[in-house]
Motif scaffolding. Structure first.
Motif, PDB file in Angstrom:
ATOM      1  N   ARG A 163       0.785  -1.207  -0.023  1.00 18.00           N
ATOM      2  CA  ARG A 163       0.117   0.025  -0.013  1.00 18.00           C
ATOM      3  C   ARG A 163       0.903   1.377   0.004  1.00 18.00           C
ATOM      4  O   ARG A 163       0.348   2.213  -0.599  1.00 18.00           O
ATOM      5  N   ALA A 180       2.468   1.458  -3.536  1.00 21.47           N
ATOM      6  CA  ALA A 180       1.250   2.216  -4.314  1.00 21.47           C
ATOM      7  C   ALA A 180       1.233   3.642  -4.364  1.00 21.47           C
ATOM      8  O   ALA A 180       1.056   4.378  -5.297  1.00 21.47           O
ATOM      9  N   GLU A 181       1.133   4.099  -2.892  1.00 24.91           N
ATOM     10  CA  GLU A 181       1.137   5.688  -2.840  1.00 24.91           C
ATOM     11  C   GLU A 181       2.320   6.287  -3.469  1.00 24.91           C
ATOM     12  O   GLU A 181       2.369   7.259  -3.852  1.00 24.91           O
ATOM     13  N   LYS A 182       3.405   5.702  -3.370  1.00 28.93           N
ATOM     14  CA  LYS A 182       4.613   6.229  -4.274  1.00 28.93           C
ATOM     15  C   LYS A 182       4.654   5.808  -5.689  1.00 28.93           C
ATOM     16  O   LYS A 182       5.466   6.309  -6.447  1.00 28.93           O
ATOM     17  N   GLU A 183       3.802   5.137  -6.078  1.00 27.76           N
ATOM     18  CA  GLU A 183       3.314   4.832  -7.789  1.00 27.76           C
ATOM     19  C   GLU A 183       4.728   4.002  -7.985  1.00 27.76           C
ATOM     20  O   GLU A 183       5.029   3.897  -9.370  1.00 27.76           O
ATOM     21  N   PHE A 184       5.349   3.110  -7.207  1.00 28.39           N
ATOM     22  CA  PHE A 184       6.275   2.356  -7.716  1.00 28.39           C
ATOM     23  C   PHE A 184       5.625   1.164  -8.259  1.00 28.39           C
ATOM     24  O   PHE A 184       4.833   0.623  -7.771  1.00 28.39           O
ATOM     25  N   PRO A 185       6.493   0.641  -9.289  1.00 23.80           N
ATOM     26  CA  PRO A 185       5.656  -0.793 -10.000  1.00 23.80           C
ATOM     27  C   PRO A 185       5.930  -1.956  -9.198  1.00 23.80           C
ATOM     28  O   PRO A 185       6.790  -2.772  -9.500  1.00 23.80           O
ATOM     29  N   ARG A 213       0.080  -4.811  -6.227  1.00 27.41           N
ATOM     30  CA  ARG A 213      -0.879  -4.158  -5.311  1.00 27.41           C
ATOM     31  C   ARG A 213      -1.963  -5.404  -4.690  1.00 27.41           C
ATOM     32  O   ARG A 213      -2.428  -6.115  -5.038  1.00 27.41           O
ATOM     33  N   ARG A 222       4.851  -4.263 -18.714  1.00 25.05           N
ATOM     34  CA  ARG A 222       5.862  -3.730 -17.823  1.00 25.05           C
ATOM     35  C   ARG A 222       6.217  -4.601 -16.713  1.00 25.05           C
ATOM     36  O   ARG A 222       5.443  -5.124 -16.371  1.00 25.05           O
TER      37      ARG A 222
END
Length: 283
Positions: free
Chosen positions: A54, A57-62, A65, A182
């Motif tokens: 989570r 996900a906040e950091k938009e790291f791949p 989820r 990706r």
């Protein structure tokens, strides 16, 4: 899996087993993956894994989820987590993908709220050796002695890279391409803080010891990440530690799987005699 799905309001009908390792991993007919840990001893790891997912996900790291539900779930003597499915089949990443993801990950600083703690390299090995009655007395004694030797050697290491956030089990097996092609980091239960060399050594031994990567693939890995762990004086110790952990990890499958049992016997013999690892089969 079925009990946990019912608790989460999901249907297990038509689920398929896609991986059996530290966890039993199932894909549901809807785009959801279910991970069932071997016992509730892994509950703290599962809670950490969901929290890390989570935050990433906040950091938009791949990274994979976690489903936005209350989890993990305890079903019987197992801890279960639920994840978004990345694809309908596993297309694993390359060493270059691993290097890019690690370079990006190692630039992050984990928030205090994650309470990641420090790397404990041998914690799971101790649990596996203590709980697995499959080993012969001779092999069990050898592995326990080897564990003590490696503990001592590891404690003496002087690392070259600054410590920080690490994945804990970084390799091509834990990078999967999503539906758009990706590369995405999976299996987040080993996240912790510790020496960055720990995240680099698996790719090195897959090339140098097992021949699973080519020289060109490893050179690209080093170029992208910017550090060659094989040139660090502590590499042989870290290499030996990771090989030992690979043996104890696979030993969990040995009681139910004769092919895995034969592979474990071969690996133990390699550790005992110092012979080539080129005939180790990937799992």
């Amino acid at each position: 899996m079925e009990e946990a799905c019912a608790m989460a309001g999901l249907s297990p009908s038509g689920a398929t087993l896609i991986r059996l390792g530290e966890n039993a991993v199932f894909r549901l007919t809807e785009p959801i993956v279910v991970r069932v840990a071997r016992s509730t001893a892994y509950a703290s790891d599962a809670r950490k894994e969901v929290a890390v997912a989570r935050w990433l996900a906040e950091k938009e790291f791949p990274a994979v989820r976690a489903l936005p539900i209350d989890q993990p779930v305890i079903a019987g003597n197992h801890v279960v987590t639920f994840w978004e499915s990345l694809s309908e089949s596993e297309h694993y990443g390359s060493p270059a993908d691993v290097a890019r993801l690690l370079a990006e990950l190692h630039r992050l600083e984990a928030p205090v709220r994650l309470s990641l703690g420090r790397l404990e390299p041998f914690a799971r090995a101790e649990r596996r050796l203590a709980s697995n009655g499959w080993f012969s007395d001779k092999d069990h004694a050898f592995l326990n002695d080897r564990l003590m030797e490696l503990r001592t050697a590891y404690a003496r290491l002087e690392f070259a890279l600054p410590p920080g956030l690490i994945h804990g089990d970084a390799s091509v097996g834990n990078v999967i391409h999503d539906r758009r092609g990706r590369p995405v980091l999976i299996d987040l239960d080993g996240f912790t803080t510790g020496p960055r060399e720990w995240d680099l050594v698996l790719t090195a031994i897959y090339y140098e010891r097992f021949g699973w990567h080519t020289a060109a693939e490893y050179a690209e890995f080093v170029k992208i990440y910017g550090f060659d762990v094989m040139q660090w004086p502590g590499y042989p110790v870290l290499r030996d530690v990771r090989e030992f952990l690979m043996v104890t990890w696979l030993s969990q499958k040995a009681p139910q799987d004769e092919r895995a049992a034969a592979e474990v016997r071969k690996r133990i013999d390699s550790l005992r005699t110092g012979t080539s690892r080129r005939d180790w089969e990937p799992y």
